[in-house]
Write a protein that holds these residues in place. Sequence first.
Motif, PDB file in Angstrom:
ATOM      1  N   GLN A 236       0.808  -1.222   0.000  1.00  0.00           N
ATOM      2  CA  GLN A 236       0.000   0.000   0.000  1.00  0.00           C
ATOM      3  C   GLN A 236       0.842   1.273   0.000  1.00  0.00           C
ATOM      4  O   GLN A 236       0.303   2.387  -0.085  1.00  0.00           O
ATOM      5  N   ILE A 237       2.145   1.128   0.098  1.00  0.00           N
ATOM      6  CA  ILE A 237       3.016   2.295   0.249  1.00  0.00           C
ATOM      7  C   ILE A 237       2.953   3.218  -0.967  1.00  0.00           C
ATOM      8  O   ILE A 237       2.802   4.440  -0.834  1.00  0.00           O
ATOM      9  N   SER A 238       3.064   2.655  -2.156  1.00  0.00           N
ATOM     10  CA  SER A 238       3.143   3.496  -3.354  1.00  0.00           C
ATOM     11  C   SER A 238       1.872   4.311  -3.564  1.00  0.00           C
ATOM     12  O   SER A 238       1.931   5.497  -3.950  1.00  0.00           O
ATOM     13  N   ALA A 239       0.719   3.699  -3.311  1.00  0.00           N
ATOM     14  CA  ALA A 239      -0.543   4.435  -3.474  1.00  0.00           C
ATOM     15  C   ALA A 239      -0.626   5.591  -2.493  1.00  0.00           C
ATOM     16  O   ALA A 239      -1.051   6.707  -2.841  1.00  0.00           O
ATOM     17  N   ILE A 240      -0.211   5.353  -1.251  1.00  0.00           N
ATOM     18  CA  ILE A 240      -0.244   6.404  -0.227  1.00  0.00           C
ATOM     19  C   ILE A 240       0.768   7.492  -0.544  1.00  0.00           C
ATOM     20  O   ILE A 240       0.522   8.683  -0.311  1.00  0.00           O
ATOM     21  N   ALA A 241       1.913   7.105  -1.123  1.00  0.00           N
ATOM     22  CA  ALA A 241       2.943   8.086  -1.463  1.00  0.00           C
ATOM     23  C   ALA A 241       2.494   9.008  -2.580  1.00  0.00           C
ATOM     24  O   ALA A 241       2.866  10.189  -2.612  1.00  0.00           O
ATOM     25  N   SER A 242       1.693   8.496  -3.490  1.00  0.00           N
ATOM     26  CA  SER A 242       1.340   9.266  -4.683  1.00  0.00           C
ATOM     27  C   SER A 242       0.111  10.142  -4.503  1.00  0.00           C
ATOM     28  O   SER A 242      -0.178  10.991  -5.343  1.00  0.00           O
ATOM     29  N   ASN A 243      -0.604   9.958  -3.380  1.00  0.00           N
ATOM     30  CA  ASN A 243      -1.900  10.634  -3.270  1.00  0.00           C
ATOM     31  C   ASN A 243      -2.216  10.915  -1.804  1.00  0.00           C
ATOM     32  O   ASN A 243      -2.397   9.981  -1.009  1.00  0.00           O
ATOM     33  N   GLN A 244      -2.303  12.202  -1.448  1.00  0.00           N
ATOM     34  CA  GLN A 244      -2.616  12.563  -0.062  1.00  0.00           C
ATOM     35  C   GLN A 244      -3.990  12.050   0.348  1.00  0.00           C
ATOM     36  O   GLN A 244      -4.207  11.674   1.502  1.00  0.00           O
TER      37      GLN A 244
ATOM     38  N   GLN B 273      19.774  10.011  -1.612  1.00  0.00           N
ATOM     39  CA  GLN B 273      18.677  10.943  -1.336  1.00  0.00           C
ATOM     40  C   GLN B 273      17.559  10.257  -0.558  1.00  0.00           C
ATOM     41  O   GLN B 273      16.834  10.906   0.210  1.00  0.00           O
ATOM     42  N   VAL B 274      17.431   8.947  -0.733  1.00  0.00           N
ATOM     43  CA  VAL B 274      16.417   8.204   0.010  1.00  0.00           C
ATOM     44  C   VAL B 274      16.797   8.144   1.490  1.00  0.00           C
ATOM     45  O   VAL B 274      15.970   8.415   2.370  1.00  0.00           O
ATOM     46  N   ILE B 275      18.049   7.781   1.751  1.00  0.00           N
ATOM     47  CA  ILE B 275      18.510   7.691   3.144  1.00  0.00           C
ATOM     48  C   ILE B 275      18.462   9.065   3.805  1.00  0.00           C
ATOM     49  O   ILE B 275      18.008   9.208   4.953  1.00  0.00           O
ATOM     50  N   LEU B 276      18.923  10.081   3.112  1.00  0.00           N
ATOM     51  CA  LEU B 276      18.931  11.427   3.700  1.00  0.00           C
ATOM     52  C   LEU B 276      17.519  11.921   3.988  1.00  0.00           C
ATOM     53  O   LEU B 276      17.263  12.531   5.037  1.00  0.00           O
ATOM     54  N   SER B 277      16.584  11.668   3.073  1.00  0.00           N
ATOM     55  CA  SER B 277      15.211  12.120   3.314  1.00  0.00           C
ATOM     56  C   SER B 277      14.583  11.357   4.479  1.00  0.00           C
ATOM     57  O   SER B 277      13.822  11.933   5.264  1.00  0.00           O
ATOM     58  N   LEU B 278      14.931  10.076   4.609  1.00  0.00           N
ATOM     59  CA  LEU B 278      14.433   9.314   5.753  1.00  0.00           C
ATOM     60  C   LEU B 278      14.983   9.884   7.052  1.00  0.00           C
ATOM     61  O   LEU B 278      14.230  10.113   8.019  1.00  0.00           O
TER      62      LEU B 278
ATOM     63  N   ASN C  90      13.951  -5.837  -3.496  1.00  0.00           N
ATOM     64  CA  ASN C  90      14.681  -5.319  -4.652  1.00  0.00           C
ATOM     65  C   ASN C  90      13.825  -4.344  -5.455  1.00  0.00           C
ATOM     66  O   ASN C  90      14.047  -4.159  -6.651  1.00  0.00           O
ATOM     67  N   ASP C  91      12.864  -3.731  -4.796  1.00  0.00           N
ATOM     68  CA  ASP C  91      11.897  -2.860  -5.461  1.00  0.00           C
ATOM     69  C   ASP C  91      12.329  -1.400  -5.304  1.00  0.00           C
ATOM     70  O   ASP C  91      12.049  -0.759  -4.288  1.00  0.00           O
ATOM     71  N   LEU C  92      13.012  -0.873  -6.318  1.00  0.00           N
ATOM     72  CA  LEU C  92      13.520   0.496  -6.245  1.00  0.00           C
ATOM     73  C   LEU C  92      12.393   1.501  -6.101  1.00  0.00           C
ATOM     74  O   LEU C  92      12.509   2.492  -5.372  1.00  0.00           O
ATOM     75  N   LYS C  93      11.276   1.276  -6.780  1.00  0.00           N
ATOM     76  CA  LYS C  93      10.141   2.193  -6.674  1.00  0.00           C
ATOM     77  C   LYS C  93       9.637   2.245  -5.240  1.00  0.00           C
ATOM     78  O   LYS C  93       9.294   3.311  -4.721  1.00  0.00           O
ATOM     79  N   LEU C  94       9.598   1.091  -4.576  1.00  0.00           N
ATOM     80  CA  LEU C  94       9.162   1.043  -3.185  1.00  0.00           C
ATOM     81  C   LEU C  94      10.116   1.851  -2.314  1.00  0.00           C
ATOM     82  O   LEU C  94       9.684   2.577  -1.413  1.00  0.00           O
ATOM     83  N   TRP C  95      11.414   1.744  -2.578  1.00  0.00           N
ATOM     84  CA  TRP C  95      12.396   2.521  -1.819  1.00  0.00           C
ATOM     85  C   TRP C  95      12.111   4.024  -1.973  1.00  0.00           C
ATOM     86  O   TRP C  95      12.118   4.767  -0.996  1.00  0.00           O
ATOM     87  N   LEU C  96      11.875   4.438  -3.221  1.00  0.00           N
ATOM     88  CA  LEU C  96      11.673   5.863  -3.495  1.00  0.00           C
ATOM     89  C   LEU C  96      10.350   6.373  -2.927  1.00  0.00           C
ATOM     90  O   LEU C  96      10.229   7.555  -2.588  1.00  0.00           O
TER      91      LEU C  96
END
Length: 482
Positions: free
Chosen positions: A88-96, A185-190, A129-135
């Motif tokens: 569910q992460i990607s859907a929540i990330a893309s839409n408030q 940038q992923v680690i820094l933003s986290l 191994n899901d780069l999109k999930l990481w981002l």
Amino acid sequence: MYTREGKMKAVFAFYLSCLLSFSYALSSNKIGINYGRLGDNLPSPYQSIELLTSMKVGHVKLYDANPEVLKLLSGTNLHVSIMVPNEQISAIASNQTQADQWVDQNVLAYYPTTKIRFVLVGNEVFSTNDLKLWLDLVPAMKNIKTSLTGHNVHNIKVGTPLAMDVLESTFPPSSGKFRSDIPIQVILSLMKFLNGTKSFFFIDAYTYFAWSDNPTNISLDSALLKDGNVTYVDTESGLNYTNLLDQMLDSVHFAMGKLGFDNVRIAISETGWPHAGDIDQTGANAYNAETYIRNLVRKVTSYPPIGTPAKPGIEIPTFIFSLYDENQKPGAGTERHWGLLNNNGRPIYEVDLTGTSPVNNDTHLTESINNNKPYKGKIWCVVASDASLAELEPALDFACRQGNGTCDELAPGKGCYEPVSVVDHASYAFSSYWAKFRSDGASCYFNGLAVQTITDPSKSWIMPIPKCVDLKMVLWILLLES
């Protein structure tokens, strides 16, 4: 009669005692338990919450936001952590709006009568191994936090549990650094999010895995947190370590510090020790499990807090894995044997989770320990005695479809074709598959249809198999080296 000075001393003593009592209550209330439900034989959620309450733990961590469980937790004193599933992460990330709906349905519907304290977004995301999930991870965390803030909810922290494989280097602790394949940038933003919201860096820290992967060079006493028996000095930092858990946690501290985030606190989202496992899983026994949990509780409930050599004096919120043995978890045998309780709710071993019992370095268990060294004998992977014949055929088909010659000898006219039996063919296929793919992570499980054995299965067959000349050669590949 008290003098004015005497009254002031009495008042000061009273407030000091209250402060100490409150501090100790916080300390002894830090222990949490992971409540997983991947089992078909577990007590009901109602019984489980009764058991958690009787165990006097302060926190419970869920792997979802199950409505029944959250309703039953209403009115209890348990502080609750809920989880956004990875899918569910990607859907929540893309839409408030998606984040708002998730918070409405899974937080606001139960809060505040259910004391939700953490929303954990995903589980060990960087182990995939899901780069999109990481981002998408941090944007999803930000959207959840925005939704909570918009509803004037400020005492629920947002975090994400990560495995130790988020680090590229962990030993010595001072060498700790994040994996280079994870975009910086992923680690820094986290880290910026956790620092800005005063949340925790949640880490799943298992000394069992580190030790069992290298039992020759890592001390069992250090892995079991038997402080004082072994000392390691990090020559770069000059810090002394008396247990493996501190080394693991400080490797995270150093990794964060190298990015400029020295003030982000750590919470242990999972830790524990398996009380049983497969024949070849070194050190998985109840004696070690009880020892580890007992020493862990003493460490994280100590007052004043012990912390770690790099961060002395800090409290470390800790969740033990897990409440139950979960018999439907896939993988090696230890995966199904981390529970503090068995499926009738009785303790597998005795541990006081409040940390208030007198210190005792000895466990209650007296059985002999015979698997603290790697097993050197032969092991076969065969059909379990209670396996369903209806389920065996698709499992046999799966093993044979993996190629690499796994089932060549089971073809008509080949050495292991006879006797023509699903059970005998499956036992051959399971062992052959395990021998060929074990180094790639394959386990002797097959959804509960297979078990390990040290008894040569060919000796138990009713019919002799003179043609199957290659069977023992295939099975004996599983001889474990020291």
